[in-house]
Design an enzyme around this catalytic site. Structure first.
Site, mmCIF file in Angstrom:
data_model
loop_
_atom_site.group_PDB
_atom_site.id
_atom_site.type_symbol
_atom_site.label_atom_id
_atom_site.label_comp_id
_atom_site.label_asym_id
_atom_site.label_seq_id
_atom_site.Cartn_x
_atom_site.Cartn_y
_atom_site.Cartn_z
ATOM 1 N N HIS A 198 0.821 -1.213 0.000
ATOM 2 C CA HIS A 198 0.000 0.000 0.000
ATOM 3 C C HIS A 198 0.855 1.264 0.000
ATOM 4 O O HIS A 198 0.406 2.319 -0.467
ATOM 5 C CB HIS A 198 -0.941 -0.009 1.208
ATOM 6 C CG HIS A 198 -1.990 -1.061 1.123
ATOM 7 N ND1 HIS A 198 -2.883 -1.323 2.135
ATOM 8 C CD2 HIS A 198 -2.307 -1.937 0.136
ATOM 9 C CE1 HIS A 198 -3.695 -2.306 1.785
ATOM 10 N NE2 HIS A 198 -3.356 -2.693 0.572
ATOM 11 N N SER A 202 0.068 -0.879 -6.140
ATOM 12 C CA SER A 202 0.146 -2.070 -6.991
ATOM 13 C C SER A 202 0.754 -1.720 -8.346
ATOM 14 O O SER A 202 0.601 -0.599 -8.840
ATOM 15 C CB SER A 202 -1.251 -2.664 -7.205
ATOM 16 O OG SER A 202 -1.808 -3.097 -5.987
ATOM 17 N N LYS A 224 -14.232 -8.401 -9.147
ATOM 18 C CA LYS A 224 -13.369 -9.268 -9.965
ATOM 19 C C LYS A 224 -12.680 -10.314 -9.103
ATOM 20 O O LYS A 224 -12.548 -11.482 -9.503
ATOM 21 C CB LYS A 224 -12.341 -8.399 -10.699
ATOM 22 C CG LYS A 224 -11.413 -9.151 -11.623
ATOM 23 C CD LYS A 224 -10.766 -8.220 -12.626
ATOM 24 C CE LYS A 224 -9.942 -7.161 -11.925
ATOM 25 N NZ LYS A 224 -8.785 -7.743 -11.209
ATOM 26 N N ASP A 225 -12.242 -9.921 -7.911
ATOM 27 C CA ASP A 225 -11.638 -10.875 -6.979
ATOM 28 C C ASP A 225 -12.640 -11.936 -6.545
ATOM 29 O O ASP A 225 -12.306 -13.131 -6.462
ATOM 30 C CB ASP A 225 -11.096 -10.147 -5.747
ATOM 31 C CG ASP A 225 -9.710 -9.566 -5.985
ATOM 32 O OD1 ASP A 225 -9.198 -9.733 -7.108
ATOM 33 O OD2 ASP A 225 -9.152 -8.950 -5.073
ATOM 34 N N GLU A 268 5.500 -33.622 -0.541
ATOM 35 C CA GLU A 268 4.335 -33.113 -1.251
ATOM 36 C C GLU A 268 4.759 -32.414 -2.540
ATOM 37 O O GLU A 268 5.909 -32.019 -2.707
ATOM 38 C CB GLU A 268 3.571 -32.128 -0.363
ATOM 39 C CG GLU A 268 2.852 -32.781 0.816
ATOM 40 C CD GLU A 268 1.585 -33.498 0.384
ATOM 41 O OE1 GLU A 268 0.488 -32.914 0.456
ATOM 42 O OE2 GLU A 268 1.694 -34.676 -0.031
#
Length: 368
Positions: A198, A202, A224-225, A268
């Protein structure tokens, strides 16, 4: 009235009213997806904690009890175990997006992100040991033995971690404690990651200054998220309810037995790329060093870009894109090779892919 509340102002300023570039794509969803998955992991983990017993003689049976006797216990365990794969997938995709769009040039944000990856992989490893099946026991034995390559004090460190001269009850208790505590460390690192993000803002696909082209996070980016969450979680819960054991090793359905070694020990899937790099080097010390460097090398990429390009250049050339996609395909190949038998031609292929892995990361730091 609500907006004057200090906590609400903090929340709205961090999410709803957060200025974001207008042109960010769905590739930026993976970061928020990792955050949602982390919350899901903590909640399901707290529920499983109520029924799990971290005692070497009871751990395996307590997991069976959760699966068979606890109401919807199998759902919680399936969500938690498969959620670890989803969480690491989100982080890998998030880092991949950062490499492609050169988000690593925000060095503080990138540095905390790589530290998050390291802590997350360590937490996942601790969790993998807890069911106390055959692969859990022998995986813990093999992985912790890597520390014995540390000069002079390596064997003592291994014995200290084990709580004895072999993996046993004290090891399980310690791993359970760390597996419980580390998610809260991940939460703190995630908040620090967001603070740095922040502060700088971005990035965006065209890599130009987005100061005059920003809008509030909600509703456009928020919706959108949410759409991204729905698409991913439909696939995720399809696996949870119809193929809950698809990522589990058959050996882990048998109780840990120190007298019987599995034919093929492998971790894994999210460890396999580093495991392939480790196995392809004949010297144990160099192999362990290469394994560690395979993660830490992500710190080198922005430094190479800064020192060799005389500044933070954010353009993406065609040659850079080619190297990135070679790196991505090579990463998938390394993951496949990490689960393959330790024999030719897999060893040779892993050596070639390991060289390409480090070379492509170097080139991404050098190319503009």
């Amino acid at each position: 009235m609500v907006r004057k509340n200090e906590l609400m102002k903090l929340f709205l300023g961090s999410f709803s009213y957060l200025p974001v570039p207008i042109n960010i794509s769905f590739w930026w969803n993976w970061g928020s997806m990792a955050g949602v998955t982390l919350v899901m992991q903590i909640l399901t983990g707290l529920f499983l904690t109520m029924h799990y017993v971290s005692d070497s003689s009871l751990a395996f049976d307590s997991v069976v009890h959760i699966d068979r006797d606890v109401n919807y216990g199998w759902v919680s365990r399936s969500v938690h175990s498969n959620g670890a794969s989803l969480f690491l997938l989100c982080i890998f995709m998030h880092i991949g997006r950062g490499l492609y769009y050169k988000s690593y040039l925000n060095f503080h944000t990138w540095g905390v992100g790589i530290l998050l990856l390291l802590v997350s992989m360590l937490t996942a490893f601790f969790g993998y040991v807890l069911p106390w099946g055959q692969m859990s026991f022998w995986g813990a034995t093999v992985i912790t033995n890597f520390l014995s390559v540390i000069p002079y004090y390596g064997v003592d460190i291994v014995n200290w971690i084990w709580g004895g001269y072999s993996v046993g009850g004290p090891t399980l208790t310690r791993f359970y404690t760390f597996h419980f505590l580390f998610p809260f460390v991940i939460v703190v690192l995630s908040l620090l990651h967001l603070i740095f993000l922040h502060r700088t803002g971005s990035s965006n696909p065209i890599q130009l200054s987005s100061i005059p082209m920003k809008m509030y996070f909600w509703p456009y980016s928020g919706i959108k998220d949410i759409l991204g969450f729905l698409l991913v979680f439909v696939f995720f819960f399809f696996i949870v309810f119809f193929y809950p054991t698809v990522f589990m090793d058959p050996e882990n359905f048998m109780k840990a037995n120190p007298m019987v070694t599995p034919v093929h020990i492998k971790p894994e899937w999210y460890f396999l790329f580093a495991y392939a790099i480790l196995r392809c080097i004949p010297n144990k010390t160099l192999g362990v060093l290469a394994l560690v460097v395979s993660i830490l090398f992500l710190y080198i990429v922005p430094l190479l870009n800064f020192f060799l390009n005389k500044g933070f250049y954010k353009g993406i050339s065609f040659s850079y894109q080619v190297v990135f996609w070679i790196f991505s395909v090579n990463f998938i190949l390394l993951t496949w090779l990490g689960g393959s038998p330790v024999e030719e031609p897999y060893i040779f292929l892993a050596q070639v892919c390991s060289f390409i892995y480090f070379l492509s990361l170097c080139l991404m730091g050098v190319l503009v």
